[in-house]
Design a protein around this motif. Sequence first.
Motif, PDB file in Angstrom:
ATOM      1  N   TRP A  41      50.362  23.774  22.215  1.00  0.00           N
ATOM      2  CA  TRP A  41      50.194  25.167  22.638  1.00  0.00           C
ATOM      3  C   TRP A  41      48.732  25.545  22.841  1.00  0.00           C
ATOM      4  O   TRP A  41      48.450  26.643  23.304  1.00  0.00           O
ATOM      5  CB  TRP A  41      50.790  26.105  21.587  1.00  0.00           C
ATOM      6  CG  TRP A  41      52.272  26.145  21.602  1.00  0.00           C
ATOM      7  CD1 TRP A  41      53.122  25.212  22.101  1.00  0.00           C
ATOM      8  CD2 TRP A  41      53.078  27.198  21.086  1.00  0.00           C
ATOM      9  NE1 TRP A  41      54.408  25.607  21.916  1.00  0.00           N
ATOM     10  CE2 TRP A  41      54.422  26.810  21.302  1.00  0.00           C
ATOM     11  CE3 TRP A  41      52.799  28.406  20.460  1.00  0.00           C
ATOM     12  CZ2 TRP A  41      55.482  27.626  20.923  1.00  0.00           C
ATOM     13  CZ3 TRP A  41      53.853  29.210  20.076  1.00  0.00           C
ATOM     14  CH2 TRP A  41      55.183  28.820  20.307  1.00  0.00           C
ATOM     15  N   GLY A  42      47.811  24.673  22.458  1.00  0.00           N
ATOM     16  CA  GLY A  42      46.404  25.054  22.521  1.00  0.00           C
ATOM     17  C   GLY A  42      46.066  26.188  21.564  1.00  0.00           C
ATOM     18  O   GLY A  42      45.137  26.953  21.789  1.00  0.00           O
ATOM     19  N   ALA A  43      46.825  26.273  20.465  1.00  0.00           N
ATOM     20  CA  ALA A  43      46.630  27.391  19.539  1.00  0.00           C
ATOM     21  C   ALA A  43      45.372  27.215  18.693  1.00  0.00           C
ATOM     22  O   ALA A  43      45.000  28.108  17.949  1.00  0.00           O
ATOM     23  CB  ALA A  43      47.850  27.541  18.635  1.00  0.00           C
ATOM     24  N   TYR A  44      44.716  26.044  18.824  1.00  0.00           N
ATOM     25  CA  TYR A  44      43.490  25.791  18.056  1.00  0.00           C
ATOM     26  C   TYR A  44      42.266  26.379  18.740  1.00  0.00           C
ATOM     27  O   TYR A  44      41.161  26.295  18.232  1.00  0.00           O
ATOM     28  CB  TYR A  44      43.286  24.280  17.868  1.00  0.00           C
ATOM     29  CG  TYR A  44      43.387  23.518  19.167  1.00  0.00           C
ATOM     30  CD1 TYR A  44      42.317  23.476  20.045  1.00  0.00           C
ATOM     31  CD2 TYR A  44      44.573  22.891  19.541  1.00  0.00           C
ATOM     32  CE1 TYR A  44      42.409  22.822  21.247  1.00  0.00           C
ATOM     33  CE2 TYR A  44      44.683  22.233  20.744  1.00  0.00           C
ATOM     34  CZ  TYR A  44      43.592  22.199  21.598  1.00  0.00           C
ATOM     35  OH  TYR A  44      43.707  21.568  22.800  1.00  0.00           O
ATOM     36  N   LYS A  45      42.463  26.961  19.937  1.00  0.00           N
ATOM     37  CA  LYS A  45      41.308  27.469  20.686  1.00  0.00           C
ATOM     38  C   LYS A  45      40.814  28.794  20.114  1.00  0.00           C
ATOM     39  O   LYS A  45      41.464  29.380  19.252  1.00  0.00           O
ATOM     40  CB  LYS A  45      41.727  27.632  22.142  1.00  0.00           C
ATOM     41  CG  LYS A  45      42.081  26.285  22.742  1.00  0.00           C
ATOM     42  CD  LYS A  45      42.255  26.345  24.213  1.00  0.00           C
ATOM     43  CE  LYS A  45      42.377  24.933  24.735  1.00  0.00           C
ATOM     44  NZ  LYS A  45      42.178  24.856  26.166  1.00  0.00           N
ATOM     45  N   TYR A  46      39.678  29.266  20.648  1.00  0.00           N
ATOM     46  CA  TYR A  46      39.092  30.512  20.166  1.00  0.00           C
ATOM     47  C   TYR A  46      40.163  31.559  19.960  1.00  0.00           C
ATOM     48  O   TYR A  46      40.972  31.767  20.853  1.00  0.00           O
ATOM     49  CB  TYR A  46      38.047  31.026  21.159  1.00  0.00           C
ATOM     50  CG  TYR A  46      37.531  32.408  20.793  1.00  0.00           C
ATOM     51  CD1 TYR A  46      36.487  32.543  19.896  1.00  0.00           C
ATOM     52  CD2 TYR A  46      38.135  33.553  21.298  1.00  0.00           C
ATOM     53  CE1 TYR A  46      36.040  33.797  19.518  1.00  0.00           C
ATOM     54  CE2 TYR A  46      37.688  34.808  20.922  1.00  0.00           C
ATOM     55  CZ  TYR A  46      36.651  34.912  20.038  1.00  0.00           C
ATOM     56  OH  TYR A  46      36.222  36.147  19.653  1.00  0.00           O
ATOM     57  N   PRO A  47      40.204  32.266  18.851  1.00  0.00           N
ATOM     58  CA  PRO A  47      39.267  32.235  17.707  1.00  0.00           C
ATOM     59  C   PRO A  47      39.769  31.391  16.536  1.00  0.00           C
ATOM     60  O   PRO A  47      39.316  31.594  15.424  1.00  0.00           O
ATOM     61  CB  PRO A  47      39.223  33.703  17.320  1.00  0.00           C
ATOM     62  CG  PRO A  47      40.620  34.197  17.601  1.00  0.00           C
ATOM     63  CD  PRO A  47      41.164  33.370  18.736  1.00  0.00           C
ATOM     64  N   ARG A  48      40.690  30.455  16.770  1.00  0.00           N
ATOM     65  CA  ARG A  48      41.390  29.814  15.641  1.00  0.00           C
ATOM     66  C   ARG A  48      40.896  28.402  15.343  1.00  0.00           C
ATOM     67  O   ARG A  48      41.624  27.602  14.759  1.00  0.00           O
ATOM     68  CB  ARG A  48      42.893  29.802  15.917  1.00  0.00           C
ATOM     69  CG  ARG A  48      43.446  31.205  16.095  1.00  0.00           C
ATOM     70  CD  ARG A  48      44.930  31.291  16.191  1.00  0.00           C
ATOM     71  NE  ARG A  48      45.333  32.662  16.350  1.00  0.00           N
ATOM     72  CZ  ARG A  48      45.288  33.341  17.497  1.00  0.00           C
ATOM     73  NH1 ARG A  48      44.875  32.739  18.591  1.00  0.00           N
ATOM     74  NH2 ARG A  48      45.644  34.605  17.550  1.00  0.00           N
ATOM     75  N   ALA A  73      32.480  36.160  27.953  1.00  0.00           N
ATOM     76  CA  ALA A  73      33.434  37.017  28.666  1.00  0.00           C
ATOM     77  C   ALA A  73      34.866  36.603  28.360  1.00  0.00           C
ATOM     78  O   ALA A  73      35.746  37.451  28.197  1.00  0.00           O
ATOM     79  CB  ALA A  73      33.165  36.945  30.171  1.00  0.00           C
ATOM     80  N   ASP A  74      35.092  35.275  28.278  1.00  0.00           N
ATOM     81  CA  ASP A  74      36.433  34.780  27.966  1.00  0.00           C
ATOM     82  C   ASP A  74      36.864  35.204  26.576  1.00  0.00           C
ATOM     83  O   ASP A  74      38.019  35.562  26.350  1.00  0.00           O
ATOM     84  CB  ASP A  74      36.465  33.254  28.070  1.00  0.00           C
ATOM     85  CG  ASP A  74      36.421  32.786  29.508  1.00  0.00           C
ATOM     86  OD1 ASP A  74      37.042  33.464  30.346  1.00  0.00           O
ATOM     87  OD2 ASP A  74      35.760  31.768  29.783  1.00  0.00           O
ATOM     88  N   LYS A  75      35.912  35.127  25.640  1.00  0.00           N
ATOM     89  CA  LYS A  75      36.231  35.529  24.273  1.00  0.00           C
ATOM     90  C   LYS A  75      36.631  36.996  24.223  1.00  0.00           C
ATOM     91  O   LYS A  75      37.649  37.364  23.634  1.00  0.00           O
ATOM     92  CB  LYS A  75      35.020  35.307  23.355  1.00  0.00           C
ATOM     93  CG  LYS A  75      34.756  33.853  23.063  1.00  0.00           C
ATOM     94  CD  LYS A  75      33.592  33.732  22.101  1.00  0.00           C
ATOM     95  CE  LYS A  75      33.258  32.286  21.843  1.00  0.00           C
ATOM     96  NZ  LYS A  75      32.099  32.133  20.977  1.00  0.00           N
ATOM     97  N   VAL A  76      35.809  37.825  24.860  1.00  0.00           N
ATOM     98  CA  VAL A  76      36.087  39.274  24.876  1.00  0.00           C
ATOM     99  C   VAL A  76      37.457  39.522  25.503  1.00  0.00           C
ATOM    100  O   VAL A  76      38.275  40.281  24.977  1.00  0.00           O
ATOM    101  CB  VAL A  76      34.983  40.026  25.648  1.00  0.00           C
ATOM    102  CG1 VAL A  76      35.359  41.479  25.850  1.00  0.00           C
ATOM    103  CG2 VAL A  76      33.665  39.897  24.911  1.00  0.00           C
TER     104      VAL A  76
END
Lengths: 276, 246
Positions: free
Chosen positions: A122-129, B4-7
Amino acid sequence: MTTKDIGPKNPVEQGVTQVVDFVDERSGVKNSGRWLMFRNIPAGTSWFQTLGFTAMALFGMQAITGIILAMYYKPDPNTAFGSIAHITNEVTWGWMVRGMHKWGASAMIVIVFLHMGRVFIWGAYKYPRELTWVTGAMLLMMTMFMGLTGYLLVWDQKAYWATVVAVNIFASAPILGPYIGDILRAGPEFGPDTLSRFYSIHMLLIPGGIATFIGLHLYFIIRLGISEPPWAKRALRVQRDEEDARRKAARNRDAGLKGSVSFPPAVVTDGQEVSR
Amino acid sequence: MKKADKVAYDKDYAASKKNGKPFFPYAIYKDTIIAGLAILVVIVLAITVRVEMGEPVNPASTDFLPRPDWYFYFAFELLKIFANQNALTPVIMATFMVPNILIILLVIWPFIDRGPERRIWKRPFAMGTAVLVISGLCYLTFLGASTPEGIAKGETLPLTGLDAAASAGEAVYLANGCSSCHMIKGVGAPGPGPELTNEGAKGWDNAKMVQWMKVPVAPMPSFASLPPEDLENLSTFLNGLGTKYK
């Protein structure tokens, strides 16, 4: 609620309320508990997202069955095998508790790997996790290490020699290997202290580590929220940008066909450069 | 991920949460059902497939079968792949390099794959890695579960030309579980130890072989506890394999 407050409460209810209020006054548990239980999660949260809780539940089951086994198990080379036989053949429900602990270990490993697979796909490890993933990776390794140390405790030939080989592997690592080997074996050779050392690692050191990291893992999950499935209805920004770009390109194409050049060339990227 | 992606992600997630459902009961009931099912499966397995007692540990007897639990079969099979201990496939690959590279990759993965994309079919690199690792682990686990565990009691090695010392050495070899890791002329487990059919071709003398038995290279355990004459006979036997004893 309001109608219930008319008239005196029954004394039991009154007593419970008093205790709860006493605790709440000092801890604020009512508010935080209410926040924890009734905080919102994304509507699309899926059945696949139950695997983490399941792994935690299995850890709880391993802890309970492990505590019961520890009541009868003797971590001494002369008596360990006998105490396992005692648990298996004589203690009431002993075979059942041992069976649950043994199968629970396999189940926990299966569930932990499935959980990791779900998060990865799922790509759930991506920002912010990112840090949720790192704590989870630590939990995975500690779970594997539980399997390794628990295997020796039954003290049969197969387990003993498999563990000799496993510890040899650790000890063969460059630089730190010999020290790790000595720490695991409680000396240069497998001896009487090795079994109790593995027992201590298996039931005190790693469970403490796992509990700590479950706490961290949960902290991150609650703070950051559970991720959405990649097929969530509400499209994420990358998707929206893609669609925008596609629409723009289509519009430009139509405009081009009509012989007009009034539109600027479309920015057909995955949308990251498009500011909004 | 860019700022920008984070926001944008934070904004999206906040909106999704705002339009979401409360944790209790919508997540809790699913969690409880699946966790309950898992525990039920464990209880059913504990009742139907009883855990057996093995042979008690006897460190003096090296008649053993070093097999890990199923979830370490992949590591065990890795040892077999790198069993030949030559320059191309050194055993340190299986005992140190590969596992540690996998562990490091596992821990730092979120810092490698940082793009904002989450849709499964738009992440070919991550999915390729997943397919590779998952199928690799499954394949190695399957291999570990399906390979023979050494030789049956009473089985002998198909060798000719054994003299008295070599016969005694063969007996030591068979009695101490060597064949649960080594193969001679197709008899015994195909690993994790290297095949010994042509061991004599190395041209080692007995002193060197005895020293190896006492202090071998991991993962092989030490056989220093064997009586000296057994080690001597075993060395004679091994040093003639493929040359004198075929």
